[in-house]
Design a protein around this motif. Structure first.
Motif, PDB file in Angstrom:
ATOM      1  N   TYR A 344       0.827  -1.220   0.000  1.00 49.20           N
ATOM      2  CA  TYR A 344       0.000   0.000   0.000  1.00 49.20           C
ATOM      3  C   TYR A 344       0.854   1.261   0.000  1.00 49.20           C
ATOM      4  CZ  TYR A 344       0.966   0.168   5.048  1.00 49.20           C
ATOM      5  OH  TYR A 344       1.593   0.239   6.262  1.00 49.20           O
ATOM      6  N   LYS A 345       2.077   1.161   0.498  1.00 52.09           N
ATOM      7  CA  LYS A 345       2.934   2.355   0.550  1.00 52.09           C
ATOM      8  C   LYS A 345       3.464   2.753  -0.822  1.00 52.09           C
ATOM      9  CE  LYS A 345       4.735   1.418   5.227  1.00 52.09           C
ATOM     10  NZ  LYS A 345       5.973   1.234   6.012  1.00 52.09           N
ATOM     11  N   ARG A 347       1.791   1.795  -3.813  1.00 53.65           N
ATOM     12  CA  ARG A 347       0.769   1.301  -4.739  1.00 53.65           C
ATOM     13  C   ARG A 347       0.783   2.058  -6.062  1.00 53.65           C
ATOM     14  NH1 ARG A 347      -1.664   3.926  -0.270  1.00 53.65           N
ATOM     15  NH2 ARG A 347      -3.343   5.410  -0.729  1.00 53.65           N
ATOM     16  N   ASP A 348       1.258   3.320  -6.031  1.00 58.21           N
ATOM     17  CA  ASP A 348       1.385   4.064  -7.294  1.00 58.21           C
ATOM     18  C   ASP A 348       2.441   3.410  -8.196  1.00 58.21           C
ATOM     19  OD1 ASP A 348       3.301   4.733  -5.397  1.00 58.21           O
ATOM     20  OD2 ASP A 348       3.408   6.849  -5.952  1.00 58.21           O
ATOM     21  N   ILE A 374      -1.216  -3.842   7.246  1.00 59.29           N
ATOM     22  CA  ILE A 374      -2.499  -3.302   7.708  1.00 59.29           C
ATOM     23  C   ILE A 374      -3.637  -4.007   6.952  1.00 59.29           C
ATOM     24  CG2 ILE A 374      -1.522  -1.050   8.320  1.00 59.29           C
ATOM     25  CD1 ILE A 374      -2.771   0.110   5.781  1.00 59.29           C
ATOM     26  N   LEU A 380      -6.712  -0.729  -0.533  1.00 65.85           N
ATOM     27  CA  LEU A 380      -5.950   0.424  -1.020  1.00 65.85           C
ATOM     28  C   LEU A 380      -5.333   0.112  -2.391  1.00 65.85           C
ATOM     29  CD1 LEU A 380      -4.204   1.510   2.303  1.00 65.85           C
ATOM     30  CD2 LEU A 380      -5.889   2.855   1.035  1.00 65.85           C
ATOM     31  N   GLU A 383      -8.055   0.175  -5.020  1.00 64.40           N
ATOM     32  CA  GLU A 383      -8.421   1.568  -5.294  1.00 64.40           C
ATOM     33  C   GLU A 383      -7.402   2.223  -6.238  1.00 64.40           C
ATOM     34  OE1 GLU A 383      -9.807   5.086  -2.301  1.00 64.40           O
ATOM     35  OE2 GLU A 383      -7.702   4.483  -2.173  1.00 64.40           O
TER      36      GLU A 383
ATOM     37  N   TYR B 419      -0.868   6.754   5.282  1.00 64.40           N
ATOM     38  CA  TYR B 419      -0.795   6.344   3.869  1.00 64.40           C
ATOM     39  C   TYR B 419      -2.146   6.331   3.165  1.00 64.40           C
ATOM     40  CZ  TYR B 419       4.111   5.170   4.405  1.00 64.40           C
ATOM     41  OH  TYR B 419       5.460   5.239   4.611  1.00 64.40           O
ATOM     42  N   ARG B 420      -3.171   6.864   3.844  1.00 66.16           N
ATOM     43  CA  ARG B 420      -4.493   6.876   3.183  1.00 66.16           C
ATOM     44  C   ARG B 420      -4.408   7.654   1.872  1.00 66.16           C
ATOM     45  NH1 ARG B 420      -7.645   6.052   0.499  1.00 66.16           N
ATOM     46  NH2 ARG B 420      -9.908   5.969   0.595  1.00 66.16           N
ATOM     47  N   LYS B 421      -3.665   8.753   1.914  1.00 66.86           N
ATOM     48  CA  LYS B 421      -3.330   9.463   0.673  1.00 66.86           C
ATOM     49  C   LYS B 421      -1.812   9.375   0.524  1.00 66.86           C
ATOM     50  CE  LYS B 421      -7.395  11.393  -0.502  1.00 66.86           C
ATOM     51  NZ  LYS B 421      -8.085  10.088  -0.268  1.00 66.86           N
ATOM     52  N   LEU B 422      -1.358   9.062  -0.674  1.00 70.57           N
ATOM     53  CA  LEU B 422       0.088   8.979  -0.871  1.00 70.57           C
ATOM     54  C   LEU B 422       0.670  10.376  -1.017  1.00 70.57           C
ATOM     55  CD1 LEU B 422       0.434   5.995  -3.367  1.00 70.57           C
ATOM     56  CD2 LEU B 422       0.930   6.026  -0.922  1.00 70.57           C
TER      57      LEU B 422
END
Lengths: 497, 425
Positions: A344-345, A347-348, A374, A380, A383, B419-422
């Protein structure tokens, strides 16, 4: 005339190499060469066409009517019908389709029907039950690169865990070597049918895969056994292995070219001989010497060619980036990361590279590289457009991947991420099919796809729901009314009636 | 019996009595209004109200009015249960499983100091770290009390029950003494299961002799004892039936052997793991032995205990055996306790028995008086769930321990927040 031809054909071959023989001294045509005899194809893959997965003449005709059908392809049919015939899905839809004569008709009222569950990460058959040293067939922990090893060779079809996985709705699994090694060997895609041999368990036509691992495990195993002792050396070792494989692949390619030339010359010489009236033979030359086979490099060269899907065990975000750098530098693609608790860290980055992620719903914290897991990881990723799957890496967890997907969905929703049932279902069906390279033939309920189907007692997103009927390739592999099939090992078990 | 022989027992009794007192709770009463409340096994109230004051449940029922000044929690559509109790947990002991510096109370066959497999003197009370990263995560899963239990060796040591509100003082210590048979115990006895039972018998025998005449022991007038003084001391509450002996055993022969030892030494035992306990259901019921099990552990993993039944919890329950459901020592997986119970229901166990198996039953096993139910007067360990707590899609929305609403923040919630928003790059 011949001299001219010879110069043209073997411009670089010194005359002294032309020896007077009719047959080459060394001429090994198999298994290095393809059927045309002029190009290296590596050791023979079980390369059945993937379409073989779609036909089973012995499979019964089954029609399930009145069930809630979740296709994992964006559709939901309430009171739908699905017809299975000769191992494939003949029809799926809302309307009452005509049921072929002689079909086994199942009343699906109150039931749910989904694609068969696919687990992208299992060690069944290579770490079989019961736990015993004799069953330790998943880690060739004698050196950090054992790309020649294959899960298929170590697979025990009588592992009692297999039928239990089927009872949880699993129809397909990728059996992987463990993560002791940087490059542990080939994976093995299996269907959950009762089998006597690995070949019978093999998913027909599934493309080859290879298992790699970064981070703590190889360090732990080899730190005192000659290394790698650090992540520094791990990523160097990946590069070194692929560097050597690239040289090997280049030598093979050079040999292939030389062999092709030689074949052409022989053919032309034959034609010339046939045209001669004196019946004299033309002096030939020795066939080029083949590159000695190295099964480790065969696998790695296959990766460099793009023939083998790369599955990488990796936990931390920064390590996934390290691994991507290795792949970019050495010239191969990563199909998916496994475990990937910190995906998730980044993901981009993963979305950008089109690398899939296989993870758990809520595993974390059992080692330092798993510290930042998590429960919202899968949501995430979804998304962000990453192909995510919920995998098991556990013979217990594989029995309830539907519950795990439901947990990951619920966690995502609580974080405000809209994950509908189709997306959550894809985590355990269509997406792992993509990871395994078999999405053309399975992973969704669509006409023409393989009959990998589960009939559930209720919504698969409930802890109380049980798989009632599990069908793999058109054959019933679990029937709740009959219970779990005992493996040979369990036949005199007190539970067996 | 000389008075001095009673001293250790008295210490234990007094300690236990103090441990029963709930921690001083926030002054403001709490009322959970309009919820489905599972008061105890077999007693469920719809659209009911639970009132908490000074750490206790002071009222529970329909048509109750929230007291003036109470913090009111809207329970509409919610389900309220007693806080969950994991009867064998690694929370507080096993931080990061693969990092030895972060792990306590997990023994190999021998320890470095004594080269023996008997760790009876080990106390989880001293090993427990209330700041363990697993504590808030477990709490987020609706656990309010864990029995932090040692494992490994032959005699693993003494467990302690801790409330997961961050407090360093146990709810009860020792909670039990733990023995590990099977491969671990046998490994401690030259690889022999039979010998491991013999060692256990000799140990109990020595402890009894030690307890009868400590003076002789101090004068060195006793025969050579199998274990050290502190180990022998730790066995006294077991011999006096003040705490149970929790026997980790999977195979039928080990379970039967444990039953014989319990009878011969008149000690109270429970079976942990119990892969093949369903085969001994009648005897376990007759001996009133509780079984702590993980209902999803259905693999024939242990060659000695390979006849594992998928519906073991239901079979045992039907035979009259008291079943507690446990993660059997997990730390990072503690929050899956309710999922384990849900899976037992899917395999035939009645829903209210499954809830009891993760609340009142483990509480009763370890003598955690006042915990495990929501009856009037109970210690207010309460969870408000978004729905059925045994379902995988629900969540613990409010967790109350000893009458105090707990934070549900954890390492994980903070990571999500970050990390909800990168970060844009």
């Amino acid at each position: 005339m011949y001299r001219v031809l010879c110069v043209w054909l073997v411009a670089c071959a010194p005359a002294k190499t032309v020896v007077k023989v009719d047959e080459p001294k060394l001429d090994i045509t198999a298994p290095w060469l393809d059927t045309e005899g002029n190009w290296i194809k590596g050791t023979p893959e079980a390369r059945r066409p993937l379409s073989d997965a779609l036909v089973d003449a012995s499979a019964p005709v089954i029609a399930i009517r009145g069930a809630t059908i979740l296709t994992a392809a964006g559709q939901r049919f309430d009171a739908g019908t699905i017809v299975l015939e000769r191992g494939a899905i003949k029809y799926v839809g809302a309307a009452d389709a005509p049921v072929p004569a002689g079909a086994l008709v199942i009343d699906g009222k109150g039931k749910f029907v989904t694609p068969g569950i696919i687990d992208a990460h299992s060690h069944m058959g290579v770490y079989s039950a019961p736990n015993a040293k004799a069953h330790g067939d998943g880690n060739e922990a004698v050196g950090p690169v054992t790309a020649h090893a294959r899960a298929e060779y170590g697979f025990w079809p009588q592992d009692p865990q297999l039928a239990r996985a089927a009872s949880g709705g699993v129809t397909t699994a990728l059996i992987l070597p463990g993560s002791a090694n940087l490059i542990g060997g080939r994976g093995f895609t299996v269907t959950m049918r009762p089998s006597r041999t690995a070949a019978e368990a093999a998913f027909p036509g599934a493309p080859p895969t290879v298992k790699m691992a970064c981070g703590e495990n190889p360090k732990r195993v080899y730190g005192e056994k000659g290394g790698p002792q650090t992540r520094m050396a791990e990523y160097a070792a990946f590069r070194a292995a692929f560097g050597e494989a690239a040289v090997y692949a280049a030598k093979q390619a050079a040999y292939g070219k030389a062999r092709a030339l030689w074949e052409q010359k022989r053919k032309r010489a034959g034609e010339l001989e046939a045209a001669r009236e004196d019946g004299k033979k033309i002096a030939g030359e020795a066939a080029p010497e083949p590159v000695p086979i190295d099964l480790r490099y065969e696998t790695l060269a296959g990766v460099l060619r793009g023939d083998i899907l790369v599955q990488v065990h990796c936990y931390r975000a920064d390590e996934m980036a390290q691994m991507i750098a290795v792949a970019d530098e050495m010239g191969f693609r990563i199909r998916s990361f496994h475990h990937a608790l910190e995906a998730y860290k980044v993901r981009d980055l993963l979305a950008n590279k089109e690398i899939a992620v296989n993870t758990w719903a809520d595993w974390w914290g059992f080692k330092l590289e798993a510290y930042d897991g998590i429960p919202e990881n899968a949501a995430l990723l979804a998304e962000a457009g990453v192909v995510a799957t919920i995998h098991s890496d556990s013979s217990i967890g594989i029995q309830r991947l539907n519950q795990e997907a439901a947990k990951a969905q619920a966690a995502g929703r609580r974080a405000g991420i809209a994950i509908d049932d189709d997306v959550a279902l894809r985590w355990i069906t269509a997406n792992p099919a993509r990871v395994l390279g078999i999405d053309e033939v399975t992973g969704t309920l669509q006409a023409g796809k393989r009959a990998d189907v589960v009939v559930w007692s209720g919504s698969p997103m409930s802890v109380y729901t049980r798989a009632e009927l599990v069908i793999a390739g058109g054959q019933v592999v679990y029937d709740h009314a009959k219970g779990v099939r005992a493996s040979d090992f369990e036949l005199d078990d007190g539970r067996t009636p | 019996v000389k008075p001095r022989d009673l001293a250790p027992a008295l210490v234990v009794a007094v300690a236990a009595a103090f441990a029963l007192l709930p921690r001083v709770a926030a002054a403001q009463p709490i009322a959970i209004v309009g919820a489905k409340i599972h008061v105890r096994a077999g007693q469920t109230l719809d659209n009911a109200t639970l009132v908490i004051d000074r750490g206790r449940v002071v009222a529970v029922g329909a048509n109750l009015r929230a007291p003036a000044g109470a913090k009111t929690i809207d329970g509409t559509g919610k389900v309220v249960t007693a806080g969950l109790v994991d009867g064998i947990s690694g929370v507080g002991l096993v931080g990061i499983e693969l990092e030895p510096r972060s792990v306590d109370g997990r023994f190999g066959a021998t320890d470095a100091v004594h080269a023996d497999p008997i760790h009876a003197s080990y106390q989880a009370r001293d090993g427990f770290d209330p700041r363990d990263v697993n504590v808030p995560v477990a709490r987020g899963g609706g656990l309010t009390v864990v029995v932090a239990a040692p494992q490994g060796g032959l005699v693993s040591g003494q467990s302690a029950a801790f409330a997961l509100d961050g407090s360093a003082d146990p709810v009860r210590a020792p909670a039990a003494l733990h023995v590990t048979l099977g491969p671990s115990g046998a490994g401690a006895a030259g690889g022999s299961r039979g010998k491991s039972i013999a060692l256990l018998r000799e140990l109990l025998d020595d402890a009894r002799a030690f307890g009868r005449d400590r003076a002789a022991y101090e004068r060195n007038a006793k025969r050579r004892m199998l274990a050290d003084r502190l180990d022998l001391e730790a066995l006294q509450p077991v011999l006096q039936r003040q705490v149970p002996l929790i026997v980790d055993a999977g195979s039928e022969p080990d379970i039967r052997a444990a039953l014989r030892v319990a009878k011969d030494f008149n000690v109270r035992i429970a079976i942990a793991g119990g892969a093949e306990a369903w085969r001994v259901a009648k005897e376990l019921a007759a001996a009133k032995v509780t079984v702590l099990l993980d209902p999803t552990a259905n693999l024939p993993s242990d060659l000695q205990a390979s006849e594992v039944h998928d519906e073991a919890a239901a079979i045992l329950d039907k035979a009259g055996v008291t079943v507690a459901i446990s993660t059997l020592g997990s730390s990072w997986g503690a929050r899956t306790l309710r999922q384990l119970a849900g899976n037992a229901v899917a395999r035939g166990l009645a829903w209210d028995r499954a809830l009891a198996a993760i609340t009142s039953i483990p509480a009763a096993l370890y003598g955690l008086r006042g915990r495990g139910t929501l009856e009037r007067g109970a210690i207010a360990d309460v969870v408000v769930w978004s729905g059925d707590p045994l379902e995988v899609t629900t969540t613990a929305e409010t967790v109350i321990i000893g009458g105090v609403v707990q934070s549900l923040d954890s390492h994980q919630t903070k990571l999500l927040e970050r990390y909800r928003k990168l970060p844009s790059r």
